[in-house]
Write a protein that holds these residues in place. Sequence first.
Motif, PDB file in Angstrom:
ATOM      1  N   MET A 272       0.822  -1.193   0.000  1.00  0.00           N
ATOM      2  CA  MET A 272       0.000   0.000   0.000  1.00  0.00           C
ATOM      3  C   MET A 272       0.861   1.249   0.000  1.00  0.00           C
ATOM      4  N   LEU A 273       1.972   1.259   0.745  1.00  0.00           N
ATOM      5  CA  LEU A 273       2.851   2.410   0.790  1.00  0.00           C
ATOM      6  C   LEU A 273       3.449   2.712  -0.581  1.00  0.00           C
ATOM      7  N   GLU A 274       3.787   1.656  -1.319  1.00  0.00           N
ATOM      8  CA  GLU A 274       4.326   1.855  -2.669  1.00  0.00           C
ATOM      9  C   GLU A 274       3.271   2.485  -3.567  1.00  0.00           C
ATOM     10  N   THR A 275       2.040   1.988  -3.476  1.00  0.00           N
ATOM     11  CA  THR A 275       0.963   2.543  -4.286  1.00  0.00           C
ATOM     12  C   THR A 275       0.728   4.006  -3.945  1.00  0.00           C
ATOM     13  N   LEU A 276       0.669   4.327  -2.646  1.00  0.00           N
ATOM     14  CA  LEU A 276       0.427   5.704  -2.221  1.00  0.00           C
ATOM     15  C   LEU A 276       1.551   6.625  -2.687  1.00  0.00           C
ATOM     16  N   SER A 277       2.780   6.143  -2.597  1.00  0.00           N
ATOM     17  CA  SER A 277       3.916   6.950  -3.040  1.00  0.00           C
ATOM     18  C   SER A 277       3.805   7.287  -4.521  1.00  0.00           C
ATOM     19  N   LEU A 278       3.405   6.307  -5.310  1.00  0.00           N
ATOM     20  CA  LEU A 278       3.252   6.536  -6.747  1.00  0.00           C
ATOM     21  C   LEU A 278       2.100   7.499  -7.036  1.00  0.00           C
ATOM     22  N   LEU A 279       1.001   7.342  -6.310  1.00  0.00           N
ATOM     23  CA  LEU A 279      -0.164   8.185  -6.540  1.00  0.00           C
ATOM     24  C   LEU A 279       0.089   9.627  -6.112  1.00  0.00           C
ATOM     25  N   ASN A 280       0.873   9.806  -5.051  1.00  0.00           N
ATOM     26  CA  ASN A 280       1.165  11.153  -4.569  1.00  0.00           C
ATOM     27  C   ASN A 280       2.054  11.946  -5.528  1.00  0.00           C
ATOM     28  N   LYS A 281       2.721  11.246  -6.426  1.00  0.00           N
ATOM     29  CA  LYS A 281       3.580  11.912  -7.409  1.00  0.00           C
ATOM     30  C   LYS A 281       2.785  12.459  -8.593  1.00  0.00           C
ATOM     31  N   ILE A 282       1.499  12.120  -8.633  1.00  0.00           N
ATOM     32  CA  ILE A 282       0.648  12.542  -9.745  1.00  0.00           C
ATOM     33  C   ILE A 282      -0.266  13.661  -9.262  1.00  0.00           C
ATOM     34  N   SER A 283      -0.177  14.822  -9.878  1.00  0.00           N
ATOM     35  CA  SER A 283      -0.982  15.967  -9.453  1.00  0.00           C
ATOM     36  C   SER A 283      -2.419  15.841  -9.946  1.00  0.00           C
TER      37      SER A 283
ATOM     38  N   ASN B 141      -9.780   7.302  -0.240  1.00  0.00           N
ATOM     39  CA  ASN B 141      -8.841   7.945   0.674  1.00  0.00           C
ATOM     40  C   ASN B 141      -8.742   7.168   1.983  1.00  0.00           C
ATOM     41  N   GLN B 142      -9.851   6.592   2.398  1.00  0.00           N
ATOM     42  CA  GLN B 142      -9.836   5.759   3.599  1.00  0.00           C
ATOM     43  C   GLN B 142      -8.872   4.589   3.428  1.00  0.00           C
ATOM     44  N   MET B 143      -8.910   3.955   2.262  1.00  0.00           N
ATOM     45  CA  MET B 143      -8.047   2.804   2.030  1.00  0.00           C
ATOM     46  C   MET B 143      -6.576   3.202   1.904  1.00  0.00           C
ATOM     47  N   LEU B 144      -6.337   4.460   1.529  1.00  0.00           N
ATOM     48  CA  LEU B 144      -4.962   4.961   1.416  1.00  0.00           C
ATOM     49  C   LEU B 144      -4.501   5.650   2.698  1.00  0.00           C
ATOM     50  N   ASP B 145      -5.369   5.645   3.730  1.00  0.00           N
ATOM     51  CA  ASP B 145      -5.083   6.286   5.010  1.00  0.00           C
ATOM     52  C   ASP B 145      -4.771   7.767   4.819  1.00  0.00           C
ATOM     53  N   LEU B 146      -5.692   8.463   4.143  1.00  0.00           N
ATOM     54  CA  LEU B 146      -5.596   9.902   3.918  1.00  0.00           C
ATOM     55  C   LEU B 146      -6.802  10.571   4.584  1.00  0.00           C
ATOM     56  N   PRO B 147      -6.806  10.645   5.925  1.00  0.00           N
ATOM     57  CA  PRO B 147      -7.970  11.170   6.645  1.00  0.00           C
ATOM     58  C   PRO B 147      -8.000  12.693   6.682  1.00  0.00           C
ATOM     59  N   LEU B 148      -9.147  13.234   7.086  1.00  0.00           N
ATOM     60  CA  LEU B 148      -9.231  14.648   7.383  1.00  0.00           C
ATOM     61  C   LEU B 148      -8.476  14.906   8.680  1.00  0.00           C
ATOM     62  N   ILE B 149      -7.681  15.958   8.689  1.00  0.00           N
ATOM     63  CA  ILE B 149      -6.794  16.253   9.814  1.00  0.00           C
ATOM     64  C   ILE B 149      -7.104  17.636  10.386  1.00  0.00           C
ATOM     65  N   ASN B 150      -7.018  17.758  11.700  1.00  0.00           N
ATOM     66  CA  ASN B 150      -7.114  19.052  12.369  1.00  0.00           C
ATOM     67  C   ASN B 150      -6.086  19.078  13.495  1.00  0.00           C
ATOM     68  N   ASP B 151      -5.128  20.013  13.428  1.00  0.00           N
ATOM     69  CA  ASP B 151      -4.061  20.094  14.438  1.00  0.00           C
ATOM     70  C   ASP B 151      -3.312  18.771  14.577  1.00  0.00           C
ATOM     71  N   ASP B 152      -2.969  18.199  13.447  1.00  0.00           N
ATOM     72  CA  ASP B 152      -2.189  16.963  13.378  1.00  0.00           C
ATOM     73  C   ASP B 152      -2.920  15.734  13.913  1.00  0.00           C
ATOM     74  N   SER B 153      -4.217  15.845  14.135  1.00  0.00           N
ATOM     75  CA  SER B 153      -4.989  14.705  14.625  1.00  0.00           C
ATOM     76  C   SER B 153      -6.092  14.360  13.631  1.00  0.00           C
ATOM     77  N   LYS B 154      -6.402  13.067  13.519  1.00  0.00           N
ATOM     78  CA  LYS B 154      -7.509  12.645  12.678  1.00  0.00           C
ATOM     79  C   LYS B 154      -8.827  13.158  13.257  1.00  0.00           C
ATOM     80  N   LEU B 155      -9.696  13.618  12.384  1.00  0.00           N
ATOM     81  CA  LEU B 155     -11.026  14.010  12.826  1.00  0.00           C
ATOM     82  C   LEU B 155     -11.869  12.765  13.073  1.00  0.00           C
ATOM     83  N   HIS B 156     -12.594  12.760  14.197  1.00  0.00           N
ATOM     84  CA  HIS B 156     -13.415  11.608  14.584  1.00  0.00           C
ATOM     85  C   HIS B 156     -14.881  12.013  14.644  1.00  0.00           C
ATOM     86  N   ILE B 157     -15.748  11.095  14.283  1.00  0.00           N
ATOM     87  CA  ILE B 157     -17.178  11.368  14.201  1.00  0.00           C
ATOM     88  C   ILE B 157     -17.756  11.829  15.536  1.00  0.00           C
ATOM     89  N   SER B 158     -17.116  11.464  16.637  1.00  0.00           N
ATOM     90  CA  SER B 158     -17.631  11.800  17.970  1.00  0.00           C
ATOM     91  C   SER B 158     -17.395  13.244  18.360  1.00  0.00           C
TER      92      SER B 158
END
Length: 319
Positions: free
Chosen positions: A1-12, A268-285
């Motif tokens: 998965m890390l290899e795939t994400l690295s390749l995808l992040n290189k594409i704008s 994005n969930q499968m690539l572990d690209l969550p919404l972030i706020n202050d370096d923390s993942k946003l949680h539904i709660s």
Amino acid sequence: MLETLSLLNKISFPAIKRKSIDILQINLGYRCNQQCLHCHVNAGPKRKEEMSHEVLMQILDFVENNQIKTVDLTGGAPEMHPEYSFIIASLHALGVKIIDRCNLTILTEPGYEHLMQELADKQVEIVASLPCYLEENVNKQRGNGVFESSIEALKGLNQLGYGQPDSALILNLVYNPQGASLAPDQAQLEQDYKLFLANEFDIQFNQLFTITNVPVKRFGSMLLSKQAFHPYMELLQSAYQPANLDGLMCRYHLSIDWQGFIYDCDFNQMLDLPLINDDSKLHISSVSLDDVKQRDIIVAGHCYACTAGQGSSCGGALS
């Protein structure tokens, strides 16, 4: 998965913002009775990830407090969650439109036979995977015997009123390409599906959704192993249609993983690209709709799968 994400992040990919939040898509877990070649979740019978009761209650609170109108249940096979009946009953009590992303075969598995009636009773809209109307192609992609079980499930749903004219019970089917190619014209393929399934099996359904295979998880790994990843990405980029940007599903819904963390979309969930706020993942709660509206959507190369050709979303083609 890390290899795939690295390749995808290189594409704008063009920057986009969310417009509204019309649908909350909830991934109840990655366990599935199937292990399909095109699966972007890498779901299967041995996966253990599963939403807890605590997170379920937090989601129900979010749905009620924010007046969410539509909840889209996915997995894995969402029906394999041990509290699935409780989930659809609770959402139905809130007056929410419920969508179930079903692989069909789970409805014929021992111990799950009651689900068809429950889905009908709660007026759950079913979006069912049937990647081809030909047995050979379905079994090649999803495993031996899958086509036969899928037809059995479709007949059972039809008997309950799903997909029938003048019925409120909606049954939509999903087509995925067999490999690294774009889907054919959705309208024409829907006609082909309806004619074949009606003539051969007396099966009816409402709409066909064509969904492009996204190069993440199992499908992405398969492409890499066959040295087909780069050619597939070139195909997607060459077929990019700017007009599809407005209809992208990430602009109108949120994706929630089995732990309750928030993402722009299931991919994005499968690539572990969550919404972030202050370096923390946003949680539904701990968020409201206002916290996530108008945010920039996290994009990478995989987004071209949703904008290529006629476009692709959880509701099928965009144009």
